[in-house]
Design a protein around this motif. Structure first.
Motif, PDB file in Angstrom:
ATOM      1  N   PHE A  11      12.183   4.391   1.855  1.00 27.70           N
ATOM      2  CA  PHE A  11      11.359   3.839   3.033  1.00 27.70           C
ATOM      3  C   PHE A  11      11.991   2.696   3.598  1.00 27.70           C
ATOM      4  CE2 PHE A  11       8.196   6.185   0.523  1.00 27.70           C
ATOM      5  CZ  PHE A  11       8.466   7.502   1.253  1.00 27.70           C
ATOM      6  N   VAL A  68       4.458   9.530  -0.248  1.00 25.72           N
ATOM      7  CA  VAL A  68       3.213   8.406  -0.010  1.00 25.72           C
ATOM      8  C   VAL A  68       2.170   8.825   1.251  1.00 25.72           C
ATOM      9  CG1 VAL A  68       4.594   6.583  -0.880  1.00 25.72           C
ATOM     10  CG2 VAL A  68       4.510   7.152   1.833  1.00 25.72           C
ATOM     11  N   THR A  69       2.476  10.005   1.780  1.00 27.01           N
ATOM     12  CA  THR A  69       1.459  10.457   2.751  1.00 27.01           C
ATOM     13  C   THR A  69       0.428  11.619   2.325  1.00 27.01           C
ATOM     14  OG1 THR A  69       2.683  12.055   3.526  1.00 27.01           O
ATOM     15  CG2 THR A  69       3.101   9.944   4.667  1.00 27.01           C
ATOM     16  N   ARG A  70       0.757  12.161   1.144  1.00 24.96           N
ATOM     17  CA  ARG A  70       0.056  13.209   0.258  1.00 24.96           C
ATOM     18  C   ARG A  70      -1.371  12.684   0.460  1.00 24.96           C
ATOM     19  NH1 ARG A  70       0.890  10.428  -3.555  1.00 24.96           N
ATOM     20  NH2 ARG A  70       1.357  10.424  -5.519  1.00 24.96           N
ATOM     21  N   ASN A  76       2.127   1.313  -3.737  1.00 28.06           N
ATOM     22  CA  ASN A  76       0.796   1.912  -4.806  1.00 28.06           C
ATOM     23  C   ASN A  76       0.782   3.297  -4.621  1.00 28.06           C
ATOM     24  OD1 ASN A  76       0.548  -0.608  -5.531  1.00 28.06           O
ATOM     25  ND2 ASN A  76      -1.296  -1.144  -4.518  1.00 28.06           N
ATOM     26  N   ALA A  77       1.140   3.861  -3.646  1.00 27.61           N
ATOM     27  CA  ALA A  77       0.997   5.343  -3.162  1.00 27.61           C
ATOM     28  C   ALA A  77       2.251   5.985  -3.936  1.00 27.61           C
ATOM     29  CB  ALA A  77       0.789   5.573  -1.772  1.00 27.61           C
ATOM     30  N   CYS A  78       3.431   5.319  -4.000  1.00 34.40           N
ATOM     31  CA  CYS A  78       4.360   6.029  -4.431  1.00 34.40           C
ATOM     32  C   CYS A  78       4.866   5.828  -6.026  1.00 34.40           C
ATOM     33  CB  CYS A  78       5.756   5.228  -3.843  1.00 34.40           C
ATOM     34  SG  CYS A  78       7.295   5.790  -4.331  1.00 34.40           S
ATOM     35  N   ARG A  79       4.886   4.474  -6.313  1.00 40.59           N
ATOM     36  CA  ARG A  79       5.191   4.115  -7.704  1.00 40.59           C
ATOM     37  C   ARG A  79       6.273   4.335  -8.300  1.00 40.59           C
ATOM     38  NH1 ARG A  79      -0.969   5.049 -10.099  1.00 40.59           N
ATOM     39  NH2 ARG A  79      -2.300   4.157  -8.514  1.00 40.59           N
ATOM     40  N   PHE A 117       8.726   3.176   7.947  1.00 45.20           N
ATOM     41  CA  PHE A 117       7.739   2.513   7.011  1.00 45.20           C
ATOM     42  C   PHE A 117       8.348   1.039   6.793  1.00 45.20           C
ATOM     43  CE2 PHE A 117       6.059   6.417   4.752  1.00 45.20           C
ATOM     44  CZ  PHE A 117       5.092   6.560   5.562  1.00 45.20           C
ATOM     45  N   SER A 134       1.010  -1.002   0.080  1.00 44.29           N
ATOM     46  CA  SER A 134       0.120   0.064   0.193  1.00 44.29           C
ATOM     47  C   SER A 134       0.920   1.170  -0.013  1.00 44.29           C
ATOM     48  CB  SER A 134      -0.878   0.168   1.109  1.00 44.29           C
ATOM     49  OG  SER A 134      -0.472  -0.054   2.278  1.00 44.29           O
ATOM     50  N   VAL A 135       2.143   1.118   0.571  1.00 47.30           N
ATOM     51  CA  VAL A 135       3.123   2.364   0.483  1.00 47.30           C
ATOM     52  C   VAL A 135       3.491   2.430  -1.072  1.00 47.30           C
ATOM     53  CG1 VAL A 135       5.226   3.172   1.183  1.00 47.30           C
ATOM     54  CG2 VAL A 135       3.770   2.130   2.935  1.00 47.30           C
ATOM     55  N   PRO A 194      -3.841   6.930  -4.567  1.00 48.06           N
ATOM     56  CA  PRO A 194      -4.319   6.205  -3.232  1.00 48.06           C
ATOM     57  C   PRO A 194      -3.031   7.055  -2.242  1.00 48.06           C
ATOM     58  CG  PRO A 194      -3.148   4.818  -4.846  1.00 48.06           C
ATOM     59  CD  PRO A 194      -3.386   5.967  -5.613  1.00 48.06           C
ATOM     60  N   SER A 195      -3.056   6.984  -1.051  1.00 48.72           N
ATOM     61  CA  SER A 195      -2.059   7.129  -0.118  1.00 48.72           C
ATOM     62  C   SER A 195      -1.754   5.896   0.678  1.00 48.72           C
ATOM     63  CB  SER A 195      -2.274   8.088   0.800  1.00 48.72           C
ATOM     64  OG  SER A 195      -3.136   7.608   1.857  1.00 48.72           O
ATOM     65  N   ALA A 196      -0.685   5.931   1.442  1.00 47.75           N
ATOM     66  CA  ALA A 196      -0.067   4.764   2.271  1.00 47.75           C
ATOM     67  C   ALA A 196      -1.029   4.387   3.282  1.00 47.75           C
ATOM     68  CB  ALA A 196       1.368   5.153   2.753  1.00 47.75           C
ATOM     69  N   TYR A 197      -1.928   5.291   3.576  1.00 47.72           N
ATOM     70  CA  TYR A 197      -2.883   4.946   4.674  1.00 47.72           C
ATOM     71  C   TYR A 197      -4.185   4.658   4.214  1.00 47.72           C
ATOM     72  CZ  TYR A 197       0.950   6.806   7.775  1.00 47.72           C
ATOM     73  OH  TYR A 197       2.061   6.800   8.063  1.00 47.72           O
ATOM     74  N   ARG A 198      -5.040   3.545   4.702  1.00 51.28           N
ATOM     75  CA  ARG A 198      -6.375   3.610   4.260  1.00 51.28           C
ATOM     76  C   ARG A 198      -7.289   4.418   4.893  1.00 51.28           C
ATOM     77  NH1 ARG A 198      -5.130  -2.339   3.428  1.00 51.28           N
ATOM     78  NH2 ARG A 198      -4.253  -2.028   1.341  1.00 51.28           N
TER      79      ARG A 198
END
Lengths: 366, 474
Positions: free
Chosen positions: A63, B266-268, A18-21, A69, A15-16, B326-330
């Protein structure tokens, strides 16, 4: 070592990702992960084997531990691949071999050599192990053809059936509700990617070992693969010469089996040595102790087979031939017995994962 | 090694041509350029090795002008177009000479960077929405940093980690050397030229508090904890001229659950335009549908910084999940607005009323077009939502807790076209140079232009390195 449940852990880590890519151009894993908002067991088995372990994402990640993380995708993927090998090993009681690859390798090689030596001793005489032999049929005077071919074919057939059952189960588990991922097109793409080792290219930079990126892992892996295939081809061509041309081994130096076998043996020996050298200088944070053990056990057995095969060729007219034949055949037997329960099987799951990925990506594009 | 400052002085002497203070993109470009120009170079990185690279670690792409497609970008992006983009985001407040120099020098960056080993992600039209204006490094900024370090070390640049610069030693109008912390003790290095490229001061919360008061304590710092501005202070201590608004920050909305430092990209949170934003009192405070990305991305950090407790919440419903980055947090999830309020620690009655008033002001039930300014606006609501207004009525309901996340600061020192730092009287120091975030405010005085901070850092790093080497060797 990762203590957590791998599915939970990879769900968290990806999930980290996927937010970074940022890593999406290294390989197929991150593109595939982006299609999954939550990671289940089947996804883990799929993604872990889609990962070719180039480790570039570890080098590129801001990370990685000690960051809170704690992202270390190659480590988690390696752990998940070890679990794949055990979970899909058939029959299950033999698959426990995955847990102690070093002792299994040593035990099977010694047992294999002892069995072949015993077979030689009982079929001719113990003295055959140290008496020089030459001329057509020299090997079979020591160990009869049937005693060589029947156990070999039986072992190979048993191994192939076991791997096929495991592979079928694996393919079902990773496919979810999309069971038709094996198409001509996805097979073609996957075959190309597998033979070219596309995902050991790290998007162009190669693999990360320590403070440098290079193509050496991909190069040595290629040597091992093609060397191994050449050795299989040598064996097949020898069978052909014997069955259809009625020529008995040992074959002359410039015959097809010997040239293929020698070239393959050298490529295999050099490739394995190269992979060991790379592994020894590598940063081992982006991998996992159980995978390292599996790697060394498999590489050790391959090197034993390659070197004893070459030695057998070099000393086949001397008194060492009998003993070398016993060691070589024993090691080959051990390699085949353990193949479904160790690193050797990696290409099966990886290939299925590549086929699935090719299908998935084609569906998005189309 | 425990050397007294005096022992360090005698053992080291004035033995290096160029000292580069800093270890991110601008510093590395300066060190490599100076070394390639023949100078001996020492690079002092304040962070430990695993944290090297400053905020460049968190970057991904660089903006540059080009007349034709190249290894890194599609199409063409003229100097005039880039300059117009810069004027748009800064409202025209830029040093035109330096800006035009940066832009014209940007044209050779892709080739130069490639020569240093940087690899590029294939620029596929349409896949990355900046593929015409920006080049994306294969693997992102940390990968580029690693490549630059490999190259610098191979060329013979000496790199010291955990080497935090404290002070510039002045000899009249010139710099004689640098005093720095080295593995816990003080060290000094004498140099013929000094390049400062050590980032901004966003990681020094006490310094931020001088301009932002208590609010600064609630800010998240998205980048390295090592950008404490010590080298910037050292330049001011040596008499350098200040430029830029000290209160100027680039900040975006980040998840309140993020780490205090170094959460990176990833936190944005980009969910705000897809629903509503409320503050800690449970009420809306700004038009969530004002503008498209990236402009909206760049304003919400400051808007949240101005709210009570520097806190806000993005609220949306099941209709829009999966529609934004998406972000790192749900997100926090509940079956009712009351349930959501309880989990967020908000007054449930207020939040229910806020959502109800918003829904009542949406005059239609149709769906919005999220990729464009669609004109689907609220009626009779203050503040309005000017685009993408659709009712929040489909459970489950979701929320992200938000805080301001500081990306970089604009405060810096004045420089000239040779990257020489200007003294308070405007005259340049002959051997003190600056590059990167500590001088970017000359050009990007405010606002945000994706990938342009690295452009300034690379161009001025390269100029500073070459000029510093030339000065040291004459």
């Amino acid at each position: 070592m990762l203590e957590l449940d791998l599915t939970t852990e990879l769900d968290r880590q990806l999930s980290v990702c996927n937010a970074c890519r940022y890593c999406e151009a290294f390989c197929a894993v991150f593109g595939a992960a982006q299609l999954r908002t939550a990671i289940g067991d089947g996804d883990v088995a799929y993604l872990a084997n889609l990962c070719h372990d180039c480790r570039m994402c570890y080098d590129a990640c801001m990370f990685t531990p000690p960051h809170e993380f704690a992202i270390n995708i190659p480590e988690a993927m390696a752990a998940a691949r070890v679990e794949t090998y055990e979970r899909y090993g058939r029959p299950a009681y033999l698959a426990r071999m995955v847990r102690s690859p070093g002792s299994v390798a040593l035990a099977t090689v010694f047992a294999g050599v002892a069995l072949v030596a015993a077979a030689i001793a009982s079929s001719s005489s113990a003295a055959a192990l140290w008496t020089p032999q030459s001329g057509p049929g020299a090997f079979y005077r020591i160990l009869p053809y049937a005693a060589m071919i029947v156990p070999a074919l039986a072992l190979a057939a048993f191994g192939a059936v076991c791997v096929a059952f495991g592979a079928r189960h694996y393919a079902r588990d990773i496919s979810g509700d999309n069971t038709a991922f094996v198409t001509a097109s996805s097979l073609g793409t996957a075959l190309h990617e597998a033979l070219a080792l596309t995902y050991l290219k790290g998007g162009g930079a190669g693999c990360y070992d320590e403070h440098r990126k290079s193509g050496s892992r991909r190069f040595f892996h290629g040597l091992v693969f093609w060397g191994f295939l050449a050795d299989l081809a040598a064996t097949t061509s020898a069978a052909f010469e014997q069955e259809f041309l009625h020529l008995l081994p040992p074959y002359p130096l410039w015959s097809v089996p010997v040239v293929l076998g020698t070239g393959g043996g050298i490529a295999l020996a050099v490739g394995v040595a190269g992979l060991v050298a790379v592994k020894r200088r590598s940063d081992d944070r982006p991998t996992e102790p159980r995978m390292i053990a599996l790697d060394y056990a498999f590489l050790g057995m391959l090197e034993t087979v390659a070197l004893t095969g070459l030695a057998l060729l070099a000393f086949r007219s001397t008194s060492a031939m009998g003993a070398l034949l016993a060691i070589h055949l024993g090691a080959v037997a051990a390699l085949f017995i353990t193949a479904p329960y160790g690193k050797a099987v990696h290409f099966v799951y990886r290939f299925i994962a590549l086929v699935k990925n090719a299908h998935e990506q084609r569906n998005i594009a189309g | 090694m425990l050397l007294s400052p005096q022992a360090a002085r005698t053992s080291r002497g004035r033995d290096v041509d160029v000292v580069v203070c800093g270890g991110g993109n601008a510093a590395l470009c300066a060190a490599i350029a100076a070394r390639r120009a023949g100078a001996s170079v020492v690079l002092l990185e304040g962070a430990p090795e695993h944290m090297r690279g400053g905020n460049t670690r968190h970057t991904r792409d660089i903006r540059f002008a080009h007349d034709a497609p190249n290894a890194a970008a599609t199409g063409a992006y003229s100097e005039e177009e880039l300059y117009a983009d810069l004027l748009r985001v800064t409202g025209g407040e830029t040093n035109e000479t330096l800006a035009r120099l940066t832009i014209s020098e940007s044209k050779s960056l892709v080739e130069w960077m490639t020569e240093q080993g940087v690899r590029w992600q294939k620029p596929l039209t349409g896949t990355l929405h900046l593929s015409r204006t920006n080049g994306f490094f294969l693997g992102g900024g940390k990968q580029m940093v690693n490549t630059y370090y490999d190259t610098a070390l191979r060329l013979g640049v000496r790199v010291e980690y955990d080497a935090l610069v404290r002070e510039l030693e002045m000899d009249g109008g010139t710099v004689a050397g640098v005093v720095y912390d080295r593995a816990g003790s003080e060290a000094r290095i004498a140099a013929r030229s000094v390049v400062v490229a050590a980032g901004g001061f966003e990681a020094d919360v006490a310094w931020l508090a001088e301009y932002w008061g208590e609010a600064a304590a609630q800010f998240m710092i998205r980048g390295t904890p090592y950008n404490t501005g010590i080298a910037l202070k050292a330049m001011y201590g040596a008499g350098a001229r200040r430029i830029g608004d000290p209160r100027g920050l680039h900040c975006v909305a980040v998840d309140a659950r993020a780490p205090r430092f170094d959460g990176g990209i990833v936190t944005r949170i980009d969910a705000i335009p897809f629903g509503i934003a409320v503050n800690a009192a449970g009420v809306r405070f700004y038009d969530e549908g004002e503008d498209l990305w990236p402009k909206r991305y760049a304003i919400w950090g400051k808007l949240i910084a101005e709210q009570p407790q520097q806190s806000a919440f993005a609220i949306f419903d099941a209709k829009v999940t999966g529609r934004f980055i998406p972000s790192a947090y749900r997100p926090v999830q509940a079956d009712s607005i009351e349930g959501l309020a309880a989990q967020l620690g908000l007054d449930a009655a207020v939040l229910v009323r806020t959502v109800a008033e918003f829904n009542a002001a949406v005059p239609y039930g149709g769906s919005v077009r999220l990729g464009e300014l669609d004109g689907c606006r609220t009626e009779g609501l203050a503040p309005p939502k000017s685009h993408w207004a659709q009712r929040i009525d489909t459970p489950p309901y979701f929320a992200y807790p938000l805080r301001p996340g500081v990306t970089f600061t604009y405060l810096g020192v004045a420089v000239d076209t040779q990257a020489r730092v200007a003294a308070a009287d405007g005259r340049p120091f002959e051997n003190l140079f600056a590059a990167g975030e500590c001088m970017a405010g000359n050009i990007l005085s405010r606002g945000y232009l994706a990938g342009f901070g690295l452009t300034i850092g690379s161009v001025f790093g390269r100029i500073a390195g070459i000029t510093a080497a030339q000065h040291a060797r004459t």
